[in-house]
Design an enzyme around this catalytic site. Structure first.
Site, mmCIF file in Angstrom:
data_model
loop_
_atom_site.group_PDB
_atom_site.id
_atom_site.type_symbol
_atom_site.label_atom_id
_atom_site.label_comp_id
_atom_site.label_asym_id
_atom_site.label_seq_id
_atom_site.Cartn_x
_atom_site.Cartn_y
_atom_site.Cartn_z
ATOM 1 N N ASP A 90 -27.659 -46.462 -8.875
ATOM 2 C CA ASP A 90 -29.048 -46.052 -8.757
ATOM 3 C C ASP A 90 -29.512 -45.612 -10.136
ATOM 4 O O ASP A 90 -28.716 -45.484 -11.055
ATOM 5 C CB ASP A 90 -29.182 -44.914 -7.736
ATOM 6 N N ASP A 263 -28.006 -48.801 2.106
ATOM 7 C CA ASP A 263 -26.976 -47.847 1.671
ATOM 8 C C ASP A 263 -27.293 -46.504 2.314
ATOM 9 O O ASP A 263 -28.473 -46.169 2.513
ATOM 10 C CB ASP A 263 -26.980 -47.690 0.144
ATOM 11 N N CYS A 301 -12.878 -51.636 18.122
ATOM 12 C CA CYS A 301 -12.813 -51.556 16.660
ATOM 13 C C CYS A 301 -11.414 -51.918 16.166
ATOM 14 O O CYS A 301 -10.417 -51.583 16.801
ATOM 15 C CB CYS A 301 -13.159 -50.135 16.204
ATOM 16 N N CYS A 303 -10.281 -51.072 13.032
ATOM 17 C CA CYS A 303 -9.917 -50.281 11.853
ATOM 18 C C CYS A 303 -8.561 -49.611 12.063
ATOM 19 O O CYS A 303 -8.041 -49.514 13.172
ATOM 20 C CB CYS A 303 -10.988 -49.235 11.555
ATOM 21 N N CYS A 306 -8.452 -46.860 14.721
ATOM 22 C CA CYS A 306 -8.532 -47.325 16.109
ATOM 23 C C CYS A 306 -7.290 -48.109 16.526
ATOM 24 O O CYS A 306 -6.963 -48.192 17.705
ATOM 25 C CB CYS A 306 -9.784 -48.169 16.303
ATOM 26 N N HIS A 332 -13.316 -45.184 9.794
ATOM 27 C CA HIS A 332 -13.799 -45.810 11.036
ATOM 28 C C HIS A 332 -15.312 -46.016 10.984
ATOM 29 O O HIS A 332 -15.827 -47.086 11.337
ATOM 30 C CB HIS A 332 -13.441 -44.964 12.254
#
Ligand SMILES: C=CCOC(=O)Nc1nc2cc3[nH]c(NC)nc3cc2c(=O)[nH]1
Length: 369
Positions: A90, A263, A301, A303, A306, A332
């Site tokens: 930014d 974002d 999920c 991930c 999970c 997650h």
């Protein structure tokens, strides 16, 4: 370089590929925020494993500490952070407004006191571009002013006109050809001021355009009206970036309005506070129910959390204030948002985005008032 090719369309939603020096990315996309050169608690390998593409770093923070020179000594953000990129930085404008204090805004630039040690710091269009060139991101942002909310119409208008003059100074100063500078459309929640900002910004024909000045406390209705108006008037052949957004429902709605890039600190911040995102809404892992729940956060999920942990284990870690807890909930939640945009891309390719979005929202908000 910075070629943006639409690959499928469904209503105003579209999928596209965007070529950056450090990789071709797929949009719509969610960009994890790595404010100080790290996505808090998450390793670069984990970011890659969960499907992260572009990662954000904040110019304001890295300017104050450790300074752009040290990052440049590592060859830029990828060498410094070991995340191969692509990166987006930014311009520092927003953080100055929200973190810097005792600041003075003039036509020339912004002088402020560091929130770290009170030292006086100066940012201007030229200084912002100089710092972002040293940090070496693939996408850099124009030095703009995000007006506070609420603000007088006259202030918003004067601010957007200065942001356009600052955009010109950014582009004049910019010397690296391997970085895309995105311009930022301002104008608050006023359609006529959005139009004025569009009319003044579009002629610069930057490789991408951001929708600024939103998600600063205005209501959702006002935000979406401004996103709708602005996104529809940005060139279809360039990426549209809605800064600071957002929650899962904001991504689903923003994609429907033709936004490509998002974002937000939300997934990692709410994860650190013990909240987990699922298709059935946000789960408060601090509460008592998860402590006896032998199922994963989200059975759908993939991930690491999970696949390996029960809610009971994670709830235990939270209560024990173990550092694995904020790490796993952040991981997650980031994977949840990456999976959300992956599913959105699939729905767009099947030209059924509206149906998918409505179905997702019905389940996500079920049980909420
Ligand atoms: C961060 C990407 C690059 O952004 C800039 O260089 N300038 C800029 N950042 C913003 C960040 C925002 N976050 C929210 N809500 C959480 N609203 C925002 C608005 C702006 C804005 O108008 N300008």
């Amino acid at each position: 370089m910075f070629d943006f090719q639409i690959t499928a369309q469904s209503g105003r939603a579209r999928t596209a590929t965007f070529v950056t020096p450090r990789g071709t990315v797929q949009t719509p996309m969610f960009m994890p925020v790595g404010t100080q050169g790290t996505v808090k608690g998450i390793s670069p390998q984990e970011l890659t494993d969960i499907g992260s593409q572009i990662v954000l770093a904040n110019t304001y923070h890295l300017l104050l500490r450790p300074g752009p020179e040290l990052v440049a000594a590592h060859g830029g953000l990828p060498g410094f952070t070991a995340y191969p990129g692509p990166f987006l930085t930014d311009s520092g404008g927003f953080q100055v407004m929200s973190l810097g204090h005792m600041r003075r805004i003039t036509e020339e630039g912004v002088t402020f006191k560091s929130h770290l040690d009170g030292s006086s710091v100066y940012l201007s269009p030229e200084r912002s571009v100089e710092v972002q060139q040293a940090l070496g991101a693939d996408i850099i942002m124009a030095f703009d002013e995000c007006p506070p909310y609420p603000a007088e119409r006259e202030y918003i208008q004067a601010s957007l006109e200065r942001t356009v003059r600052w955009l010109e100074r950014c582009l004049t100063f910019k010397s690296r050809e391997d970085q895309a500078l995105f311009s930022i459309v301002q104008g608050g929640v006023h359609a006529d001021l959005r139009q004025q900002s569009l009319d003044a910004t579009l002629p610069f024909a930057t490789p991408g355009f951001a929708i600024g000045g939103l998600a600063v406390g205005e209501g959702k209705t006002e935000m979406y009206e401004a996103v709708d108006y602005t996104a529809a008037r940005l060139p279809s052949g360039k990426p549209r970036y809605l800064m600071g957004v957002g929650h899962p429902e904001d991504l689903v709605a923003g994609i429907a309005l033709g936004v490509d890039m998002f974002d937000c600190v939300y997934p990692t911040r709410t994860g650190r506070f013990g909240y987990a995102l699922t298709d059935d809404g946000r789960v408060n892992m601090n509460s008592s129910a998860p402590r006896s729940d032998l199922g994963p956060i989200d059975p759908e999920c993939d991930c690491y959390a999970c696949r390996h942990y029960t809610r009971a284990y994670l709830a235990h870690l939270i209560r024990a204030e173990e550092m694995l807890a904020p790490r796993m909930l952040s991981l997650h939640n980031l994977r949840y948002l990456h999976r959300l945009v992956e599913r959105a891309r699939a729905a767009i390719r099947e030209d059924r985005y509206a149906e998918w979005a409505i179905c997702w929202a019905e389940r996500y908000f079920k049980g909420k008032n």
